[in-house]
Scaffold this motif. Structure first.
Motif, short mmCIF file in Angstrom:
data_model
loop_
_atom_site.label_atom_id
_atom_site.label_comp_id
_atom_site.label_asym_id
_atom_site.label_seq_id
_atom_site.Cartn_x
_atom_site.Cartn_y
_atom_site.Cartn_z
N ALA A 1 49.64 43.41 27.28
CA ALA A 1 49.36 42.82 28.61
C ALA A 1 49.28 43.93 29.67
CB ALA A 1 50.45 41.82 28.98
N HIS A 2 48.62 43.60 30.77
CA HIS A 2 48.39 44.63 31.79
C HIS A 2 49.52 44.77 32.81
CE1 HIS A 2 44.36 45.49 30.51
NE2 HIS A 2 44.04 44.21 30.57
N SER B 1 37.27 45.31 34.97
CA SER B 1 37.56 45.54 33.54
C SER B 1 39.01 45.21 33.14
CB SER B 1 37.24 46.96 33.06
OG SER B 1 38.33 47.82 33.28
N VAL B 2 39.87 44.99 34.14
CA VAL B 2 41.26 44.61 33.84
C VAL B 2 41.33 43.10 33.94
CG1 VAL B 2 43.68 44.83 34.54
CG2 VAL B 2 42.13 46.79 34.77
N LYS B 3 41.31 42.44 32.80
CA LYS B 3 41.29 40.96 32.82
C LYS B 3 42.68 40.43 33.16
CE LYS B 3 37.38 39.92 29.88
NZ LYS B 3 37.17 41.17 29.11
N LEU B 4 42.76 39.72 34.28
CA LEU B 4 44.08 39.29 34.76
C LEU B 4 44.53 38.03 34.05
CD1 LEU B 4 43.43 39.93 38.55
CD2 LEU B 4 44.69 41.37 36.97
N ILE C 1 57.21 47.04 30.25
CA ILE C 1 55.83 47.50 30.49
C ILE C 1 55.20 47.83 29.14
CG2 ILE C 1 56.51 49.94 30.68
CD1 ILE C 1 54.50 50.25 32.97
N ASP C 2 53.88 47.64 29.02
CA ASP C 2 53.17 48.20 27.86
C ASP C 2 52.86 49.66 28.21
OD1 ASP C 2 51.15 49.10 26.07
OD2 ASP C 2 50.72 47.03 25.53
N ASN C 3 53.47 50.58 27.49
CA ASN C 3 53.31 52.00 27.81
C ASN C 3 51.86 52.45 27.77
OD1 ASN C 3 54.09 51.41 24.97
ND2 ASN C 3 53.45 53.53 24.62
N THR D 1 45.67 51.12 31.85
CA THR D 1 45.38 50.12 32.90
C THR D 1 45.55 50.74 34.28
OG1 THR D 1 46.05 48.28 31.48
CG2 THR D 1 46.10 47.89 33.86
N GLN D 2 46.65 51.49 34.46
CA GLN D 2 46.87 52.11 35.78
C GLN D 2 45.79 53.16 36.06
OE1 GLN D 2 50.52 52.16 38.38
NE2 GLN D 2 50.95 53.74 36.90
#
Ligand SMILES: NC(=O)C1=CN([C@@H]2O[C@H](COP(=O)(O)OP(=O)(O)OC[C@H]3O[C@@H](n4cnc5c(N)ncnc54)[C@H](OP(=O)(O)O)[C@@H]3O)[C@@H](O)[C@H]2O)C=CC1
Ligand SMILES: CC(=O)N[C@@H](CCC(=O)OP(=O)(O)O)C(=O)O
Length: 312
Positions: free
Chosen positions: A262-263, A309-312, A283-285, A292-293
């Motif tokens: 997940a983002h 491109s970051v699907k919420l 957090i997903d590292n 994502t960041q």
């Protein structure tokens, strides 16, 4: 026409995640993708990105023939400066984003904690992406700094993808089986990164475990007189309540499995007793902790919607 970027260090875990995100981007394409080990393969053979373009093994001398809008460096620490020099000699307008730690203490670069520094990032050419553990720690600390009455101690557990693809004890399945490995218990670079960014002393004790992706930070700190759990929750809601990629978890304990793939960062599990706070951040590292960041920051610096491109 799409904007064009170059990715150096594409074979790594973070490079792979970034390529997958770029596959969903409406205006940015990976025009040049570099990896020594994958050289000559089609991009689509290795990545979730539909392109017959061949992966290259770029040298510093090749930079001068390339006109790109952005460069992303996803290399082991210590390798970025030579690339930055080669790129800047030829082109001072391109955005450069470094995923490693080489420029996180350099005041001529913009530190890419997106939710804190959006305005600066949208004007920046040189962006240092925060560390993975460091992002999770800052999400927990930044809103409540005024309440802390002494150093914060962070116990961290990471999945082994945090150790990258180069073989080591920290990503060796044999060593990790049914195990938890403490390492760098004093002086980890993210301890310095968070202490510097927060202007507050943070002590960080990292561990690596058998799962692949995700980080749990359990943070503990003394509180100023009279501060209650309600004050902590209110501060998180005030600072993060409107942020799509930070979830304040009031109704459940944040757990790694909830953010793997997940983002967003999850922060919660607030517990206060006898003037002492404990809070949990996950957090997903590889995503909000890295790709994502990086995508949020590139989007801002290149004039796209931050979440393209970051699907919420
Ligand atoms: N993994 C994580 O959770 C996080 C990582 N980061 C940072 O992101 C960056 C990438 O991490 P990660 O994907 O895990 O790293 P990996 O170790 O998995 O990948 C490193 C990449 O660098 C390339 N590479 C290695 N040595 C050299 C060299 N001497 N010259 C040129 N290329 C080289 C490798 O490709 P090839 O050998 O094919 O050239 C590979 O693509 C690092 O700076 C890391 O600190 C940041 C946050 C989280
Ligand atoms: C489990 C594991 O080894 N994690 C890595 C995470 C750091 C990272 O990848 O980030 P930067 O190198 O970009 O700071 C570590 O502790 O070094």
């Amino acid at each position: 026409m799409k904007k064009r970027m170059g990715l150096i260090g594409a074979r790594g875990y973070v490079g792979g995640e970034l390529m997958r995100l770029l596959g969903a981007h409406s205006g940015l394409e990976p025009a040049v993708v570099s990896s020594r080990q994958l050289v000559g393969q089609k991009i689509s053979e290795h990545f979730e990105y539909p392109s017959d373009t061949l992966i290259r093994d770029l040298g510093f001398e090749d930079v001068a023939e390339l006109e790109l809008d952005a460069w992303v460096l996803a290399l082991p620490n210590g390798l970025a400066p030579a690339w930055v020099e080669a790129i800047r000699q030829h082109d001072k307008d391109a955005v450069i984003l470094d995923l490693g730690a080489d420029y996180r203490f350099d005041s001529t670069w913009t530190y890419g904690f997106t939710e804190r520094f959006r305005d600066q990032i949208s004007k920046a050419k040189l962006i240092s992406n925060p560390g993975c553990y460091a992002t999770a720690m800052q999400v927990a600390i930044w809103p409540i700094l005024e309440f802390l009455d002494g150093p914060a101690h962070a116990f961290g557990v990471s999945g082994y993808s945090g150790a990258g693809t180069t073989p080591s004890d920290k990503n060796n399945p044999e060593r990790l089986r049914d195990n938890l490995i403490p390492y760098a218990l004093t002086g980890h670079i993210h301890e310095r990164e968070v202490s510097t960014q927060m202007g507050h002393s943070v002590r960080f004790m990292p561990h690596v475990a058998e799962f692949f992706r995700g980080i749990n930070i359990t943070l503990s700190a003394p509180l100023k007189d009279g501060v209650e759990a309600a004050d902590i929750w209110a501060a998180y809601e005030r600072v993060w309540g409107a942020e799509p990629l930070i979830q304040v978890e009031k109704d459940r304990m944040p757990e790694v499995a909830q953010v793997a793939g997940a983002h967003h960062v999850g922060v919660g599990g607030v517990s206060v007793k006898d003037g002492h706070l404990v809070v949990v951040s996950v957090i997903d590292n590889l995503l909000k902790g890295a790709a994502t960041q990086a995508m949020q920051n590139l989007n801002l610096a290149l004039g796209f919607d931050e979440f393209n491109s970051v699907k919420l």
